[in-house]
Scaffold this motif. Sequence first.
Motif, PDB file in Angstrom:
ATOM      1  N   PHE A  54       0.856  -1.188   0.000  1.00 27.68           N
ATOM      2  CA  PHE A  54       0.000   0.000   0.000  1.00 27.68           C
ATOM      3  C   PHE A  54       0.888   1.232   0.000  1.00 27.68           C
ATOM      4  O   PHE A  54       2.046   1.198   0.428  1.00 27.68           O
ATOM      5  N   ASP A 102      -3.091   4.877  -1.153  1.00 27.98           N
ATOM      6  CA  ASP A 102      -4.151   4.315  -0.321  1.00 27.98           C
ATOM      7  C   ASP A 102      -4.493   5.209   0.862  1.00 27.98           C
ATOM      8  O   ASP A 102      -5.629   5.227   1.329  1.00 27.98           O
ATOM      9  N   SER A 147      -8.581   8.005   3.273  1.00 32.88           N
ATOM     10  CA  SER A 147      -8.032   6.653   3.263  1.00 32.88           C
ATOM     11  C   SER A 147      -8.982   5.685   2.579  1.00 32.88           C
ATOM     12  O   SER A 147     -10.205   5.835   2.646  1.00 32.88           O
ATOM     13  N   ARG A 148      -8.382   4.693   1.930  1.00 28.74           N
ATOM     14  CA  ARG A 148      -9.162   3.553   1.459  1.00 28.74           C
ATOM     15  C   ARG A 148      -9.365   2.526   2.571  1.00 28.74           C
ATOM     16  O   ARG A 148     -10.200   1.635   2.427  1.00 28.74           O
TER      17      ARG A 148
END
Length: 330
Positions: A54, A102, A147-148
């Motif tokens: 990430f 991410d 954020s993911r």
Amino acid sequence: MNRFPFMLLAFSVFACDQPSTETTSPVESPKVVLSDSSTIAHPVGYQFPEEETFKVLSWNVEHFVDPYDDPYIRNRREDNPDPDMPQRAQLLVEAIKMADADVVILQEFESEKYLMSLARDSFPELGYQFFADAASPGWYMNVVLMSRFPLGVLQAYGDIYTPVTGYVDDEGNKQTQVNLNTRMWTMQIFADPSYDFWLTGVHLKAGRGPRNEAMRAGQIHLLNQQFDQLVQQNPEANLMMAGDFNAYPNSNELKLLTDNHLIDPMDSTVWTHPSDLPARRLDYMLVNQGMANEMVVGSVQPVYFFNADSMRMLSDHLPVIGEFRRGEKP
């Protein structure tokens, strides 16, 4: 590597509590359910990305404000944004798309609400679901996160007074400060069902000279205390501190951090400011040893998305990106 049971009691998306004249509706927060073990909260239907690594992006985007006047903030830049803000906003949208990170931490950005609106209207395909800040009630430059990955506990420092370390005024009086501590927070981020890290986003006191350095030292002493507590709770905790430190690599302020838990993975000759002709470094992505083990070697670096002129129009700082594995390298 940190694979300890999560400490999260409940998950929420944190919103600013300041009134707003913005007419767009906010991104809806996902519903939350507890797993069977009742030790971790997942949004309904959420699936963690399948990639093994990430990316984290940190960027001071220089007085980045929305088109709306917050009646509780008295500042020319916020009351009457510069005419080039629409063009800067378009550049930022393009840059975020190119970065495809991410987790994104922006400094000098007005609010969580504005970032949610940009994400919804300009890059919904990137899948940012989770947003947070700990906004100042009287200032417009904040540190904002998107954020993911699901977010956990937010530790905010805006109400804590920190010492102006080792500094006295002309009359010999010691000093403290509280006005800048809204520009620091620590957030637990769940990058995988069995992997999390603690991200501290900062925009430390700007300026040279003994008093500014002492103010930064006071802020850092507070953060070091927080890092100590996280490691005491879990010796395998993953720690990251990212943002605009307003300090040079060879400064006393950096030494306070690297003498404690954190490592600077960038060479001391890597520069980030000003963005069109870098001559110094103010921007960092520090990690502790546990997270350094999971870092893709050489990945933590400043990046250019456009030519120098366009980068300078967007911000006077270069962004910093790092890539990490969800666990130690086999």
